[in-house]
Write an enzyme that holds these catalytic residues in place. Structure first.
Site, mmCIF file in Angstrom:
data_model
loop_
_atom_site.group_PDB
_atom_site.id
_atom_site.type_symbol
_atom_site.label_atom_id
_atom_site.label_comp_id
_atom_site.label_asym_id
_atom_site.label_seq_id
_atom_site.Cartn_x
_atom_site.Cartn_y
_atom_site.Cartn_z
ATOM 1 N N LYS A 11 17.427 3.097 7.159
ATOM 2 C CA LYS A 11 18.048 4.181 6.382
ATOM 3 C C LYS A 11 18.236 5.426 7.249
ATOM 4 O O LYS A 11 19.284 6.052 7.212
ATOM 5 C CB LYS A 11 17.183 4.557 5.162
ATOM 6 C CG LYS A 11 16.960 3.423 4.194
ATOM 7 C CD LYS A 11 16.284 3.895 2.914
ATOM 8 C CE LYS A 11 14.900 4.467 3.142
ATOM 9 N NZ LYS A 11 13.885 3.501 3.557
ATOM 10 N N ARG A 86 13.335 7.017 -5.506
ATOM 11 C CA ARG A 86 12.455 5.900 -5.184
ATOM 12 C C ARG A 86 11.832 5.303 -6.437
ATOM 13 O O ARG A 86 11.145 4.303 -6.346
ATOM 14 C CB ARG A 86 11.345 6.402 -4.286
ATOM 15 C CG ARG A 86 11.474 5.865 -2.839
ATOM 16 C CD ARG A 86 10.233 6.193 -2.181
ATOM 17 N NE ARG A 86 9.852 5.813 -0.909
ATOM 18 C CZ ARG A 86 10.158 6.351 0.254
ATOM 19 N NH1 ARG A 86 11.098 7.240 0.329
ATOM 20 N NH2 ARG A 86 9.564 5.998 1.352
ATOM 21 N N ARG A 132 7.870 1.039 15.796
ATOM 22 C CA ARG A 132 8.567 2.325 15.779
ATOM 23 C C ARG A 132 7.758 3.396 16.518
ATOM 24 O O ARG A 132 6.577 3.581 16.263
ATOM 25 C CB ARG A 132 8.782 2.716 14.322
ATOM 26 C CG ARG A 132 9.617 3.921 14.094
ATOM 27 C CD ARG A 132 10.352 3.844 12.778
ATOM 28 N NE ARG A 132 9.502 3.852 11.596
ATOM 29 C CZ ARG A 132 9.978 3.799 10.353
ATOM 30 N NH1 ARG A 132 11.278 3.714 10.141
ATOM 31 N NH2 ARG A 132 9.171 3.815 9.323
ATOM 32 N N ARG A 166 4.293 7.099 13.848
ATOM 33 C CA ARG A 166 4.066 7.878 12.636
ATOM 34 C C ARG A 166 2.723 7.492 12.037
ATOM 35 O O ARG A 166 2.337 6.326 12.090
ATOM 36 C CB ARG A 166 5.185 7.582 11.631
ATOM 37 C CG ARG A 166 6.223 8.659 11.589
ATOM 38 C CD ARG A 166 7.422 8.239 10.813
ATOM 39 N NE ARG A 166 7.123 7.744 9.471
ATOM 40 C CZ ARG A 166 8.063 7.423 8.600
ATOM 41 N NH1 ARG A 166 9.328 7.558 8.916
ATOM 42 N NH2 ARG A 166 7.742 6.973 7.418
ATOM 43 N N ARG A 177 2.762 0.526 1.556
ATOM 44 C CA ARG A 177 4.096 1.156 1.463
ATOM 45 C C ARG A 177 5.129 0.142 0.997
ATOM 46 O O ARG A 177 5.995 0.438 0.184
ATOM 47 C CB ARG A 177 4.523 1.711 2.827
ATOM 48 C CG ARG A 177 3.831 3.018 3.161
ATOM 49 C CD ARG A 177 4.157 3.464 4.561
ATOM 50 N NE ARG A 177 5.509 3.949 4.706
ATOM 51 C CZ ARG A 177 6.152 3.971 5.869
ATOM 52 N NH1 ARG A 177 5.576 3.557 6.965
ATOM 53 N NH2 ARG A 177 7.371 4.452 5.936
HETATM 54 P P1 AMP Z 1 9.665 7.728 4.251
HETATM 55 O O1 AMP Z 1 9.770 8.550 5.501
HETATM 56 O O2 AMP Z 1 10.925 7.741 3.431
HETATM 57 O O3 AMP Z 1 9.158 6.322 4.507
HETATM 58 O O4 AMP Z 1 8.561 8.457 3.333
HETATM 59 C C1 AMP Z 1 7.243 8.646 3.789
HETATM 60 C C2 AMP Z 1 6.312 8.882 2.599
HETATM 61 O O5 AMP Z 1 6.726 10.064 1.892
HETATM 62 C C3 AMP Z 1 6.328 7.784 1.538
HETATM 63 O O6 AMP Z 1 5.454 6.716 1.872
HETATM 64 C C4 AMP Z 1 5.856 8.550 0.312
HETATM 65 O O7 AMP Z 1 4.448 8.797 0.373
HETATM 66 C C5 AMP Z 1 6.551 9.890 0.487
HETATM 67 N N1 AMP Z 1 7.899 9.905 -0.159
HETATM 68 C C6 AMP Z 1 9.109 9.971 0.478
HETATM 69 N N2 AMP Z 1 10.116 9.984 -0.405
HETATM 70 C C7 AMP Z 1 9.543 9.913 -1.638
HETATM 71 C C8 AMP Z 1 10.063 9.845 -2.963
HETATM 72 N N3 AMP Z 1 11.392 9.870 -3.213
HETATM 73 N N4 AMP Z 1 9.174 9.778 -3.987
HETATM 74 C C9 AMP Z 1 7.837 9.759 -3.769
HETATM 75 N N5 AMP Z 1 7.281 9.795 -2.536
HETATM 76 C C10 AMP Z 1 8.121 9.870 -1.473
#
Ligand code: AMP
Length: 223
Positions: A11, A86, A132, A166, A177
């Site tokens: 993404k 999400r 990553r 990360r 996740r």
């Molecule tokens: P990502 O970088 O998109 O994988 O997001 C990293 C972390 O941020 C996720 O594992 C969640 O803990 C939190 N997060 C990101 N986007 C959302 C969302 N739309 N709703 C809830 N938690 C989020």
């Protein structure tokens, strides 16, 4: 545009390419939350431990943060949402926000977002996430399995900078996740399927081919 897909689906990579082509901002809720964590804001303090466990931050907090971001002037011409919505509740909230506050009511047609779901094989996802790495100096992204740096774990461009993973890309966090994705994000795809807006793209293809398919969907939509 809404870009859906599990962690590691590409993404972030695809959003950046679309952003450059159309000159619209990419809004990644993961990036926004990480920024809050590093600035130590009230939201960041709450989100930090939730993110470290690989769970989802509450809808209220995330929606409020997204609303503030979408009100910025650079979102007027459009935007790419990466990592949001999400949950089905977030998807419903976004439609209500568009309808109530963001659509230009003088315009006869409503520009509902194009929703693209990147579909990727599970084993491929694990390799993408565990491999990553990024450079803390220049931001360049690598993958130790597919796009390794010339020298082990060191950035090619920012000389001598050691690459970092990360905090939530560790194997023990990836499973929760991916489970959170399965449980909470599938209803989002279902929500958009029911409203006839969902388009699926095979995210196992080479990066350029995925981009070409996404661009075709956007251009067909505009036509
Ligand atoms: P990502 O970088 O998109 O994988 O997001 C990293 C972390 O941020 C996720 O594992 C969640 O803990 C939190 N997060 C990101 N986007 C959302 C969302 N739309 N709703 C809830 N938690 C989020």
């Amino acid at each position: 545009m809404v870009l859906l897909g599990p962690p590691g689906a590409g993404k972030g990579t695809q959003s950046k390419r679309i952003m450059e082509r159309y000159g619209i901002p990419q809004i990644s809720t993961g990036d926004l939350l990480r920024e809050h964590v590093s600035r130590g804001t009230e939201l960041g303090v709450v989100a930090k431990s939730i993110m470290a466990r690989g769970e989802l931050v509450s809808d209220d907090l995330v929606c409020n943060m997204v609303r503030q971001r979408l009100m910025q002037p650079d979102c007027k011409r459009g935007y790419i949402l990466d990592g949001f919505p999400r949950t089905a509740a977030q998807a419903g909230w976004l439609d209500a926000l568009l309808e109530d506050e963001l659509f230009d009511n003088s315009c006869p047609t409503k520009a509902w977002p194009i929703v693209i779901r990147l579909v990727v094989d599970y084993n491929q996802l694990l390799l993408r996430i565990t491999g990553r790495r990024s450079c803390p100096t220049c931001g360049r992204i690598y993958n130790v399995h597919f796009q390794p740096p010339r020298f082990d774990e060191v950035c090619d461009e920012a000389h001598g900078t050691k690459l970092v993973a990360r905090n939530d890309d560790r194997l023990e966090v990836i499973q929760p996740r991916l489970t959170a994705f399965e449980e909470q994000t599938r209803p989002v795809a279902e929500y958009y399927r029911q409203t006839g807006r969902l388009r699926s793209v095979n995210g196992d293809q080479p990066v350029d081919e995925v981009t070409a398919e996404i661009i075709k969907i956007i251009e067909d939509h505009q036509a």
